[in-house]
Scaffold this motif. Structure first.
Motif: not given
Length: 137
Positions: A14, A17, A35, A37-40
């Motif tokens: 993570i 990324k 992706d 994952n919201k952070l990515v």
């Protein structure tokens, strides 16, 4: 040893990324914005090298999560762009308050299109009809 960027993206952690999202080139941004994952995906939007045409493509792809849409709406430079505002209104994941605000900046031809459209929220359709009536008075 020579993996495609897509295959490489699947092996990254993570944090790696996120780093690639913030610093990567156009190809990396295209892969990482999707992706889960919201952070990515948010990191991709925060990349300083992302262009307005890429943002437009992201909105029109229909895949971005609500966090990405919120970040795009928060960027004043992008929202100045008419095609981006138009795409934001048409995207169902755009926050309704933002979509209604952008509706006020549309030209009459586009408003008429939204008033008859089945692809946008019913709230937007009603507001577009109301705005057209007010313009005719």
């Amino acid at each position: 040893e020579y993996l495609s960027k897509y295959a490489l993206a699947q092996t990254l952690g993570i944090s790696e990324k996120i780093k690639m999202g913030l610093t990567g080139d156009k190809e990396w941004r295209k892969i990482l914005v999707k992706d889960a994952n919201k952070l990515v995906s948010s990191a991709v939007i925060k990349n300083p090298r992302i262009t307005e045409s890429e943002v437009l493509t992201i909105i029109k792809s229909g895949s971005p999560n609500d966090e990405v849409m919120r970040l795009i709406c928060a960027n004043k430079e992008w929202v100045k762009n008419y095609p981006i505002r138009k795409a934001l209104i048409e995207n169902p994941k755009t926050p309704l308050a933002n979509a209604l605000r952008y509706l006020g900046t549309m030209n009459e031809k586009d408003l008429a299109g939204y008033a008859k459209s089945r692809n946008v929220s019913s709230v937007i359709v009603t507001q577009a009809k109301r705005m057209l009536l007010n313009k005719k008075k």
